[in-house]
Design a protein around this motif. Structure first.
Motif, PDB file in Angstrom:
ATOM      1  N   GLN A  83      -5.976   5.297  -0.660  1.00  0.00           N
ATOM      2  CA  GLN A  83      -4.604   4.860  -0.905  1.00  0.00           C
ATOM      3  C   GLN A  83      -4.590   3.978  -2.139  1.00  0.00           C
ATOM      4  O   GLN A  83      -5.624   3.506  -2.595  1.00  0.00           O
ATOM      5  CB  GLN A  83      -4.073   4.043   0.278  1.00  0.00           C
ATOM      6  CG  GLN A  83      -3.926   4.810   1.555  1.00  0.00           C
ATOM      7  CD  GLN A  83      -3.459   3.916   2.691  1.00  0.00           C
ATOM      8  OE1 GLN A  83      -3.731   2.721   2.718  1.00  0.00           O
ATOM      9  NE2 GLN A  83      -2.758   4.503   3.644  1.00  0.00           N
ATOM     10  N   MET A 138      -6.172  -5.635   4.052  1.00  0.00           N
ATOM     11  CA  MET A 138      -6.560  -4.309   3.573  1.00  0.00           C
ATOM     12  C   MET A 138      -6.927  -3.369   4.711  1.00  0.00           C
ATOM     13  O   MET A 138      -6.623  -2.186   4.651  1.00  0.00           O
ATOM     14  CB  MET A 138      -7.736  -4.413   2.608  1.00  0.00           C
ATOM     15  CG  MET A 138      -7.394  -5.125   1.328  1.00  0.00           C
ATOM     16  SD  MET A 138      -6.270  -4.217   0.302  1.00  0.00           S
ATOM     17  CE  MET A 138      -7.369  -3.615  -0.923  1.00  0.00           C
ATOM     18  N   PHE A 139      -7.599  -3.883   5.717  1.00  0.00           N
ATOM     19  CA  PHE A 139      -7.988  -3.019   6.826  1.00  0.00           C
ATOM     20  C   PHE A 139      -6.862  -2.866   7.832  1.00  0.00           C
ATOM     21  O   PHE A 139      -6.952  -2.060   8.740  1.00  0.00           O
ATOM     22  CB  PHE A 139      -9.275  -3.517   7.480  1.00  0.00           C
ATOM     23  CG  PHE A 139     -10.463  -3.380   6.566  1.00  0.00           C
ATOM     24  CD1 PHE A 139     -10.780  -2.159   6.000  1.00  0.00           C
ATOM     25  CD2 PHE A 139     -11.238  -4.467   6.252  1.00  0.00           C
ATOM     26  CE1 PHE A 139     -11.861  -2.023   5.142  1.00  0.00           C
ATOM     27  CE2 PHE A 139     -12.322  -4.342   5.399  1.00  0.00           C
ATOM     28  CZ  PHE A 139     -12.632  -3.124   4.844  1.00  0.00           C
ATOM     29  N   PRO A 168      -9.881   4.969  -3.074  1.00  0.00           N
ATOM     30  CA  PRO A 168      -8.775   4.010  -3.197  1.00  0.00           C
ATOM     31  C   PRO A 168      -8.680   3.463  -4.620  1.00  0.00           C
ATOM     32  O   PRO A 168      -9.642   3.510  -5.381  1.00  0.00           O
ATOM     33  CB  PRO A 168      -9.162   2.902  -2.215  1.00  0.00           C
ATOM     34  CG  PRO A 168     -10.638   2.948  -2.162  1.00  0.00           C
ATOM     35  CD  PRO A 168     -11.010   4.396  -2.344  1.00  0.00           C
ATOM     36  N   PHE A 171      -3.410   0.360  -3.577  1.00  0.00           N
ATOM     37  CA  PHE A 171      -3.123  -0.984  -3.086  1.00  0.00           C
ATOM     38  C   PHE A 171      -2.712  -1.856  -4.263  1.00  0.00           C
ATOM     39  O   PHE A 171      -3.284  -1.755  -5.344  1.00  0.00           O
ATOM     40  CB  PHE A 171      -4.366  -1.616  -2.450  1.00  0.00           C
ATOM     41  CG  PHE A 171      -4.889  -0.886  -1.254  1.00  0.00           C
ATOM     42  CD1 PHE A 171      -4.410  -1.165   0.008  1.00  0.00           C
ATOM     43  CD2 PHE A 171      -5.868   0.079  -1.388  1.00  0.00           C
ATOM     44  CE1 PHE A 171      -4.896  -0.501   1.116  1.00  0.00           C
ATOM     45  CE2 PHE A 171      -6.365   0.751  -0.290  1.00  0.00           C
ATOM     46  CZ  PHE A 171      -5.871   0.462   0.966  1.00  0.00           C
ATOM     47  N   PHE A 175     -13.012  -5.939  -3.531  1.00  0.00           N
ATOM     48  CA  PHE A 175     -12.687  -4.515  -3.533  1.00  0.00           C
ATOM     49  C   PHE A 175     -13.904  -3.674  -3.908  1.00  0.00           C
ATOM     50  O   PHE A 175     -14.182  -2.646  -3.287  1.00  0.00           O
ATOM     51  CB  PHE A 175     -11.537  -4.245  -4.503  1.00  0.00           C
ATOM     52  CG  PHE A 175     -11.151  -2.794  -4.587  1.00  0.00           C
ATOM     53  CD1 PHE A 175     -10.337  -2.234  -3.626  1.00  0.00           C
ATOM     54  CD2 PHE A 175     -11.604  -2.002  -5.621  1.00  0.00           C
ATOM     55  CE1 PHE A 175      -9.977  -0.895  -3.695  1.00  0.00           C
ATOM     56  CE2 PHE A 175     -11.257  -0.669  -5.701  1.00  0.00           C
ATOM     57  CZ  PHE A 175     -10.442  -0.115  -4.734  1.00  0.00           C
ATOM     58  N   ASN A 183     -16.181  -3.297  -0.973  1.00  0.00           N
ATOM     59  CA  ASN A 183     -15.621  -2.691   0.239  1.00  0.00           C
ATOM     60  C   ASN A 183     -14.863  -1.390  -0.001  1.00  0.00           C
ATOM     61  O   ASN A 183     -14.282  -0.847   0.934  1.00  0.00           O
ATOM     62  CB  ASN A 183     -14.677  -3.688   0.923  1.00  0.00           C
ATOM     63  CG  ASN A 183     -15.424  -4.864   1.480  1.00  0.00           C
ATOM     64  OD1 ASN A 183     -16.074  -4.770   2.502  1.00  0.00           O
ATOM     65  ND2 ASN A 183     -15.352  -5.984   0.782  1.00  0.00           N
ATOM     66  N   LYS A 184     -14.853  -0.879  -1.217  1.00  0.00           N
ATOM     67  CA  LYS A 184     -14.039   0.300  -1.528  1.00  0.00           C
ATOM     68  C   LYS A 184     -14.457   1.538  -0.746  1.00  0.00           C
ATOM     69  O   LYS A 184     -13.631   2.401  -0.468  1.00  0.00           O
ATOM     70  CB  LYS A 184     -14.056   0.586  -3.026  1.00  0.00           C
ATOM     71  CG  LYS A 184     -15.388   1.029  -3.547  1.00  0.00           C
ATOM     72  CD  LYS A 184     -15.365   1.192  -5.033  1.00  0.00           C
ATOM     73  CE  LYS A 184     -16.761   1.543  -5.504  1.00  0.00           C
ATOM     74  NZ  LYS A 184     -16.917   1.375  -6.905  1.00  0.00           N
ATOM     75  N   ARG A 240     -15.193   1.689   2.319  1.00  0.00           N
ATOM     76  CA  ARG A 240     -14.668   1.603   3.686  1.00  0.00           C
ATOM     77  C   ARG A 240     -13.147   1.738   3.741  1.00  0.00           C
ATOM     78  O   ARG A 240     -12.580   1.806   4.822  1.00  0.00           O
ATOM     79  CB  ARG A 240     -15.076   0.264   4.297  1.00  0.00           C
ATOM     80  CG  ARG A 240     -16.581   0.111   4.405  1.00  0.00           C
ATOM     81  CD  ARG A 240     -17.030  -1.279   4.792  1.00  0.00           C
ATOM     82  NE  ARG A 240     -16.219  -1.880   5.819  1.00  0.00           N
ATOM     83  CZ  ARG A 240     -16.099  -3.187   6.004  1.00  0.00           C
ATOM     84  NH1 ARG A 240     -16.744  -4.023   5.226  1.00  0.00           N
ATOM     85  NH2 ARG A 240     -15.350  -3.670   6.963  1.00  0.00           N
ATOM     86  N   LEU A 241     -12.491   1.759   2.589  1.00  0.00           N
ATOM     87  CA  LEU A 241     -11.029   1.817   2.540  1.00  0.00           C
ATOM     88  C   LEU A 241     -10.539   3.260   2.491  1.00  0.00           C
ATOM     89  O   LEU A 241     -11.225   4.135   1.960  1.00  0.00           O
ATOM     90  CB  LEU A 241     -10.517   1.071   1.305  1.00  0.00           C
ATOM     91  CG  LEU A 241     -10.711  -0.439   1.306  1.00  0.00           C
ATOM     92  CD1 LEU A 241     -10.391  -1.006  -0.067  1.00  0.00           C
ATOM     93  CD2 LEU A 241      -9.841  -1.082   2.358  1.00  0.00           C
ATOM     94  N   ARG A 261       0.832  -1.199   0.000  1.00  0.00           N
ATOM     95  CA  ARG A 261       0.000   0.000   0.000  1.00  0.00           C
ATOM     96  C   ARG A 261       0.865   1.247   0.000  1.00  0.00           C
ATOM     97  O   ARG A 261       1.988   1.240   0.479  1.00  0.00           O
ATOM     98  CB  ARG A 261      -0.957   0.013   1.186  1.00  0.00           C
ATOM     99  CG  ARG A 261      -0.283   0.032   2.522  1.00  0.00           C
ATOM    100  CD  ARG A 261      -1.234   0.193   3.683  1.00  0.00           C
ATOM    101  NE  ARG A 261      -2.148  -0.912   3.787  1.00  0.00           N
ATOM    102  CZ  ARG A 261      -3.341  -0.837   4.353  1.00  0.00           C
ATOM    103  NH1 ARG A 261      -3.757   0.283   4.855  1.00  0.00           N
ATOM    104  NH2 ARG A 261      -4.116  -1.879   4.419  1.00  0.00           N
TER     105      ARG A 261
END
Length: 121
Positions: free
Chosen positions: A83, A109-110, A45, A85, A73, A76-77, A79-80, A36
């Motif tokens: 950045q 990721m988290f 992200p 990755f 991804f 869940n994008k 919540r990221l 990352r």
């Protein structure tokens, strides 16, 4: 919520991948490794995928692994953090181990250090 996986969410150029690898901020588990960046200057992200032929010889197997990671991804994008990755697949996974791969990806990721992730310099 937007669940699409448009072009703006992908790392496309070699320079984008190189800048993420230059930060040397990596975490890995059994199946996956996530590198990352510290930030990308955008408000969302981005992700890049690396699945080599050494990992899986057949293209359909590599495509399946990339599809699983992209789908995770996409969902869940939001919540990221903003950045870049890069997800590298270390070991092949298939339908029977895809659930494990998704769980590892969430842990990596988290970035919860209590989950047993190995941090690499």
């Amino acid at each position: 919520m937007d669940y699409r996986f448009g072009r703006q969410y992908r790392l496309l150029k070699t320079d984008d991948f190189s800048s993420v690898f230059a930060f040397r901020n990596r975490r890995s588990r059994d199946l996956l490794q996530v590198s990352r960046s510290n930030g990308n200057g955008l408000d969302h992200p981005r992700i890049g995928l690396v699945v080599g032929k050494k990992t899986a010889k057949r293209a359909n197997e590599r495509n399946y692994m990339k599809r699983v990671i992209r789908d995770w991804f996409r969902l869940n994008k939001n919540r990221l953090p903003p950045q870049d990755f890069v997800v590298r697949v270390h070991r092949k996974f298939d339908r029977s181990t895809a659930k494990q791969a998704r769980a590892e990806l969430a842990q990596l990721m988290f970035g919860n250090p209590a989950t047993g992730c190995r941090k690499q310099a």
